[in-house]
Every structure is written in C-alpha cells, then in structure tokens.
Design an enzyme around this catalytic site. Structure first.
Site, short mmCIF file in Angstrom:
data_model
loop_
_atom_site.label_atom_id
_atom_site.label_comp_id
_atom_site.label_asym_id
_atom_site.label_seq_id
_atom_site.Cartn_x
_atom_site.Cartn_y
_atom_site.Cartn_z
N SER A 194 76.32 -35.28 -34.27
CA SER A 194 75.65 -34.71 -33.14
C SER A 194 76.64 -35.01 -31.87
CB SER A 194 74.60 -35.80 -32.75
OG SER A 194 75.14 -37.09 -32.42
N HIS A 222 71.10 -31.38 -36.26
CA HIS A 222 71.87 -30.31 -35.62
C HIS A 222 72.26 -29.02 -36.46
CE1 HIS A 222 72.12 -32.88 -31.89
NE2 HIS A 222 72.05 -33.96 -32.86
N LYS A 253 65.03 -30.22 -31.91
CA LYS A 253 66.38 -29.58 -31.55
C LYS A 253 66.00 -27.96 -31.81
CE LYS A 253 68.47 -33.76 -31.09
NZ LYS A 253 68.87 -35.10 -32.12
#
Ligand SMILES: *Cc1c(COP(=O)(O)O)cnc(C)c1O
Length: 412
Positions: A194, A222, A253
């Site tokens: 991250s 991610h 995300k």
C-alpha cells in the site's frame, strides 16, 4: 471540576505537543464534494492524487443508483448482526458476486477491510500457532496477528530467503516432541504494497508455503479490480489464486464502495461465520454499500471495466514517463521501488524527513494539488513520502498539471 484543567486533558495536550514537535501531527479537513479526481477541501479546489479510488468508481452513477435503490428498498440501518436479524439480499448477492468474480467457492463480506483482517486471523490462529508476515504489511494485519496471540515472525520485505528460513524454523516447531498440539503456520502478505506500490513475488511465496505445508493469506486491497485478465487481482496475474487458502481485500478502493471481504473455500467461510468476532459482534453494514459494491464488481468484469482499467494504465504510463523526464527518480531513495520499474497506480515519492515532506505537500496544495505527506507510524520514521496515486478518472490535463507543479517544487 473544570475538565480543561484536569490531569487527563493535561496529559493529552502534553502528548499532542510531542506529536507536533516531531512533524507527525494529523488533522481532519472537511471535504465538501464527492470523492473524485477533483475535490473541494476547505473550499479549495484540488486535483486529487491521494485517493485509492483507482477506477474512479466512488462517485460513478452506476454505483450511486445501485446504492439509492437499495436505500429505497431496504432502508438504512441493519438493526443487528447478520446472524441475529437475517441477511439482507444485497449482502447475499454481494457474496455470490465476490465468489464468482474471484473464482472461489464462497465469500464473506465484512464492514471494512480492517475488520476482515482482524476477524479472520484472530479466528484462524491462537496462542499455540505461528503467523509469519512481510515487514511492510498493513496495520490491520499486524493488529490482527497481535489479537490472535499467535507467535509473530516478520520476514524482510519481499525477501524469500528470509521467509524460507522462518518457515524452516516454524516447520521444526511442528515436528518437535511436545505435549501441546502442533502449531498451525500462516503466512500473510499483501499483493500490491500500500505505501510502496511494489508487488509481492506470489509464485515463489506459494512455492515456499507449499513446500513447508504452511497456509497463505493474501491481502489484495490495492490489486483487486486492476490485475489479471479478469481483474481479480495480482494472484490471478501470477496464476496462483487457486493455491491461496485465504484471499482478502477491501470494497473501498478500486471497487469504489465500502466494506471488506474474504474469499476462499466453503469451509473457510462457514468457519468465519462461526468464529470471526468482528463479523459476529458487529451490526450488518448498510445494504446500500453492498449493492454499490456488487454493481462495481459487475462493471469491473464487463468490457467497459476492462476499458476503464486500460485507461488507468495509460495514465500511469504518462505519469511515470513525465516523472522520469523531470528527474524525479533522484528522489526515490528507497530500494524497494524505482519509478522506471513501473508496477502500479501507487508511486511513492520518498522524501525522508517528516517536516520536509509536509513542506512539499503544502507547496503542492498551493499549486492546487492534493498529495498529503505519509509519515510515521504509517511508514517508518525518516521514510516520509508523498504517496502519489493515479486514477482512471484523471485526465491527461490533470497529469500535466501535476507534472508541472512537481517540476517547480521538487529539486529536480
Ligand atoms: C486500506 C487497506 C485495508 C483496509 O481496508 P478498509 O476497507 O479501508 O478498512 C487493508 N489492507 C490494506 C493493504 C489496505 O491498504
């Protein structure tokens, strides 16, 4: 009693002063717009290069409509834990969509990625077990390991040799003649890290854990939606997803909504429903966030989703080329990530000193660009950085604005 003068407040103020003196003070700033590439913070218009909304879905009409339809149909509050008052259809649909997207038998949605990690690791392991983590894993994994009470071992970032040695040690613990049951051994890593944006060598990690008979949990926070031909994540791109016991991630995300998930075997999910305390003892999340996430997962799998993802990689390409051209590469003091080795939508511009990083961030803000400084304890002391993130929703013009500002501010 006057609370302002109490020991309690005095103690806190003293500690806050110390945080400020180190350049580590954090504060909340009001946001008066939806999330997106252009946002309004404290009434200043900023081009946002700090969000994890990689595909620009957080304010997409598709998700907005799905969420508002779910509000119309199911209202807002969940009333109680899903085990008490029943599971809303949107939660069921989300879990089916997740399992089919990831190609696993089953999935479980949590109220956040943080609570997914916390509930999962602490359910699977106890004090007789061993958990082995990469040095740079997210805080939620570290907290989860501590909560589980398992023996915690840390391997140097992406260092397979180190991991091998720790796994060999753990294997030795298994064969030791002892009255206690043999320890379970779990390896946990992120797939895209991250704060550094680099990738875990999943093929080799899988090989090692298979060799030693350990289990593997991969946090794809991610990577989900971005990597692999079906955009399932970095595990798919590496061709090892089927060999990972526990795949976790977040819906907040690239998926653009809120919540966390775990995907894996039916047995894993049944076990978590029975044992994951952050799932059991927490009210079901608002059905609207599940409905929005389901819509996003559908989109990501569609040809339009593929197009959106391609657009992200084009923007990443534009930015990395621009950064190299203006000499920003010099600023990358870490060994883990080089701008030339383009790996993803997270580009850390390592500055080092906390106060200096804060100054660069405020100079960028004066140029209308938001990239806050990331400091300890999110990253190590003296490794402060601007964590630049790119979204498919950025325009070419946004990126030119950024590159121009950086070339004015950074000592290229
Ligand atoms: C953001 C993040 C989480 C937490 O997810 P939330 O849904 O925001 O709680 C977990 N792991 C990693 C690697 C993350 O970056």
């Amino acid at each position: 009693m006057d609370l302002r003068k109490s020991d309690f407040i005095e103690d806190l103020n003293h500690r806050l002063a110390a945080i400020r003196a180190e350049g580590l003070y954090r504060e909340l700033r009001p946001l008066n717009s939806p999330q997106g590439p252009h946002i309004q913070i404290q009434n200043q218009s900023l081009v946002n290069f700090s969000s994890n909304d990689y595909l620009g879905l957080a304010n997409d009409p598709l998700l907005r409509i799905a969420a508002s339809q779910a509000v119309d149909r199911y209202g807002v509050g969940g009333g109680a834990s899903r085990l008490i008052c029943g599971t809303f259809t949107p939660h069921d649909e989300l879990e089916q969509a997740l399992a089919s997207f990831k190609g696993t038998e089953a999935a479980l949605a949590f109220s956040s990625g943080y609570t997914a990690a916390l509930g999962t690791i602490s359910a699977l392991l106890g004090k007789n077990d061993i958990v082995i983590i990469d040095k740079l894993v997210h805080a939620c994994i570290i907290d989860a390991c501590r909560l589980s009470g398992a023996s915690l071992r840390v391997f140097a970032h992406n260092d397979l040799h180190d991991l091998d040695e720790i796994l060999r040690w753990a294997d030795g613990q298994k064969t030791k003649d002892s009255p206690t049951p043999k320890p379970r051994v779990l390896v946990v890593t992120e797939s895209v890290f991250s704060m550094d944006g680099d990738l875990a060598p999943l093929v080799e990690i899988v090989r090692l854990k298979e060799h030693y008979g350990a289990w593997l949990m991969v946090d794809e926070a991610h990577a989900t939606g971005l990597y692999g031909t079906r955009r399932r994540g970095w595990a798919e791109a590496c061709g090892v997803a089927d060999q990972i016991e526990i795949q976790m991630g977040t819906l907040s995300k690239a998926i653009g909504s809120a919540g966390g998930y775990v995907c894996g075997s039916r047995s894993l999910i049944d076990f978590l429903v029975n044992r994951a305390r952050s799932f059991i003892f927490s009210t079901s999340p608002i059905p609207a966030s599940a409905a929005a996430a389901t819509a996003a997962i559908g989109f990501i799998q569609s040809p339009c989703g593929e197009q959106r993802c391609l657009q992200l990689w084009q923007r990443v390409d534009q930015i990395t080329k621009g950064l190299i051209k203006c000499g920003v590469k010099k600023l990358v003091i870490g060994t883990t990530h080089e701008i030339t080795r383009q790996s993803g939508a997270i580009i850390p511009l390592l500055i080092g000193d906390e106060l200096k990083a804060m100054n660069v961030a405020s100079a960028l803000r004066a140029h209308g660009i938001l990239i806050p400084a990331i400091r300890y304890p999110t990253v190590a002391r003296g490794a402060a950085r601007l964590r630049l993130t790119i979204s498919a929703a950025h325009t070419e013009a946004d990126i030119s604005t950024l590159l121009e500002a950086l070339s004015n501010i950074l000592p290229c």
